[in-house]
Design a protein around this motif. Structure first.
Motif, short mmCIF file in Angstrom:
data_model
loop_
_atom_site.label_atom_id
_atom_site.label_comp_id
_atom_site.label_asym_id
_atom_site.label_seq_id
_atom_site.Cartn_x
_atom_site.Cartn_y
_atom_site.Cartn_z
N GLN A 1 1.07 13.62 -4.66
CA GLN A 1 1.40 12.22 -4.47
C GLN A 1 0.19 11.49 -3.91
O GLN A 1 -0.46 11.96 -2.99
CB GLN A 1 2.59 12.07 -3.52
CG GLN A 1 3.05 10.64 -3.30
CD GLN A 1 3.69 10.03 -4.53
OE1 GLN A 1 4.20 10.76 -5.39
NE2 GLN A 1 3.65 8.73 -4.65
N VAL A 2 -0.13 10.34 -4.47
CA VAL A 2 -1.27 9.54 -4.02
C VAL A 2 -0.76 8.42 -3.12
O VAL A 2 0.18 7.71 -3.47
CB VAL A 2 -2.02 8.95 -5.22
CG1 VAL A 2 -3.13 8.01 -4.74
CG2 VAL A 2 -2.59 10.06 -6.08
N GLN A 3 -1.37 8.28 -1.96
CA GLN A 3 -1.05 7.17 -1.07
C GLN A 3 -2.24 6.23 -1.01
O GLN A 3 -3.38 6.67 -0.86
CB GLN A 3 -0.70 7.68 0.32
CG GLN A 3 0.62 8.44 0.36
CD GLN A 3 1.01 8.82 1.77
OE1 GLN A 3 0.16 9.15 2.58
NE2 GLN A 3 2.30 8.79 2.05
N VAL A 4 -1.96 4.94 -1.11
CA VAL A 4 -3.01 3.92 -1.15
C VAL A 4 -2.80 2.97 0.03
O VAL A 4 -1.69 2.47 0.22
CB VAL A 4 -2.96 3.14 -2.48
CG1 VAL A 4 -4.05 2.07 -2.50
CG2 VAL A 4 -3.10 4.10 -3.66
N VAL A 5 -3.85 2.72 0.81
CA VAL A 5 -3.75 1.86 1.99
C VAL A 5 -4.89 0.86 1.98
O VAL A 5 -6.06 1.24 1.96
CB VAL A 5 -3.79 2.68 3.28
CG1 VAL A 5 -3.69 1.75 4.49
CG2 VAL A 5 -2.67 3.72 3.31
N GLU A 6 -4.53 -0.43 2.02
CA GLU A 6 -5.53 -1.50 2.08
C GLU A 6 -5.74 -1.94 3.52
O GLU A 6 -4.85 -1.82 4.35
CB GLU A 6 -5.08 -2.72 1.26
CG GLU A 6 -4.67 -2.45 -0.15
CD GLU A 6 -3.18 -2.25 -0.29
OE1 GLU A 6 -2.64 -2.48 -1.39
OE2 GLU A 6 -2.53 -1.88 0.71
N SER A 7 -6.91 -2.52 3.77
CA SER A 7 -7.20 -3.12 5.07
C SER A 7 -8.27 -4.18 4.89
O SER A 7 -8.92 -4.24 3.84
CB SER A 7 -7.67 -2.06 6.07
OG SER A 7 -8.86 -1.46 5.62
N GLY A 8 -8.43 -5.02 5.92
CA GLY A 8 -9.52 -5.99 5.90
C GLY A 8 -9.11 -7.42 5.65
O GLY A 8 -9.96 -8.32 5.65
N GLY A 9 -7.83 -7.67 5.43
CA GLY A 9 -7.40 -9.05 5.22
C GLY A 9 -7.46 -9.85 6.50
O GLY A 9 -7.71 -9.33 7.59
N GLY A 10 -7.25 -11.16 6.36
CA GLY A 10 -7.25 -12.02 7.53
C GLY A 10 -7.36 -13.48 7.16
O GLY A 10 -7.21 -13.85 5.99
N LEU A 11 -7.64 -14.29 8.16
CA LEU A 11 -7.79 -15.73 7.98
C LEU A 11 -9.27 -16.07 7.94
O LEU A 11 -10.04 -15.62 8.81
CB LEU A 11 -7.11 -16.47 9.14
CG LEU A 11 -7.30 -17.98 9.19
CD1 LEU A 11 -6.66 -18.64 7.98
CD2 LEU A 11 -6.71 -18.53 10.49
#
Length: 125
Positions: free
Chosen positions: A1-11
């Motif tokens: 199973q592949v898990q994908v996690v994003e980060s780095g968003g914001g205003l």
């Protein structure tokens, strides 16, 4: 199973920059073509950018060409991360951004099998 996690968003203010990151687990992650998509409130999800497994091929939606750059770590690295560098951001770039793995092009566009939960990007004064 592949898990994908994003980060780095914001205003960020119009004209500013952000870099999104996407980390994925799974032994075969480094062999996957990867994509970024986005969905603004009240709109359908749309394609943003795609990169193949080796990083040798990339393509973008017309709306982000020249402003966004997709890249990835060397597939030989132990940890493999995909990035979306976003420059000269505009209010219309405001959306939830999703990273996706194991992507391919079909007649209707780019389809992917594994998706992250998304990270919010808001461009506003």
């Amino acid at each position: 199973q592949v898990q994908v996690v994003e980060s780095g968003g914001g205003l960020v203010q119009p004209g500013g920059s952000l870099r999104l990151s996407c980390a994925a687990s799974g032994r075969t992650f480094r062999t996957y073509n990867m994509g970024w998509f986005r969905q603004a409130p009240g709109k359908e999800r749309e394609f943003v950018a795609h990169i193949n497994w080796s990083g040798s091929s990339r393509y973008y939606a017309d709306s982000v060409k020249g402003r966004f750059t997709i890249s990835r770590d060397n597939p030989r690295n132990t940890v493999n991360t995909v990035y979306l560098q976003m420059n000269n951001l505009k209010p219309e770039d405001t959306a939830a951004y999703y990273c996706a793995a194991d992507c391919r092009t079909v007649d209707t566009g780019t389809v992917c099998d594994y998706w992250g939960q998304g990270t919010q990007v808001t461009v506003s004064t």
